[in-house]
Write an enzyme that holds these catalytic residues in place. Sequence first.
Site: not given
Length: 189
Positions: A9, A70, A143
């Site tokens: 992330d 991501e 996260d």
Amino acid sequence: MTLRVLGVDPGLTRCGIGVVDIEKNRRATMVAVGVVGTSAELTLDKRLLVIAQAIDEWLDRHEPDVVAVERVFSQMNVSTVMGVAQASGVVIAAAARRGIPVALHTPSEVKAAVTGSGTANKDAVTKLVTKILRLDAPPKPADAADALALALTHAWRAGSGMGAASGNSSLTPAQKAWADAEAKARRKR
């Protein structure tokens, strides 16, 4: 055969990293999770270096079959998008140097894969990641949970069987449309 996925992330302030092993029957086990943080007081090059060094260490220590990152969206403010994109680039380059395939997944894809709803909130994602991976406590901060969710998403969307390590196998219709649009844009240059 077990598939090992390193999920990331990306972010300049906090970069979540999670490693998950997924068996053919889709049973998933967390191998490691963490967050790399950088201070806003550091210059951009120093912040990216901190992230790059951490990613190098994680890739070398855990030897994933594939890296799931991501995908950046422009809905956020420009400075946030730039930071996320720069951190993503560092991660993608580190994987490429090692010949590790990289797959990009949108936040909606991750939410849908883990919770069944593409509009789920972070709490729902964290709760289900904790349950799916049979963890004693939720990964924190968010996260970290998001990185694990990315790893799970890639394994489940690509199928934990043979083609799963390939970043392009089994694309969703949205991913295929995105890839086609990117390819078309490159041809026009």
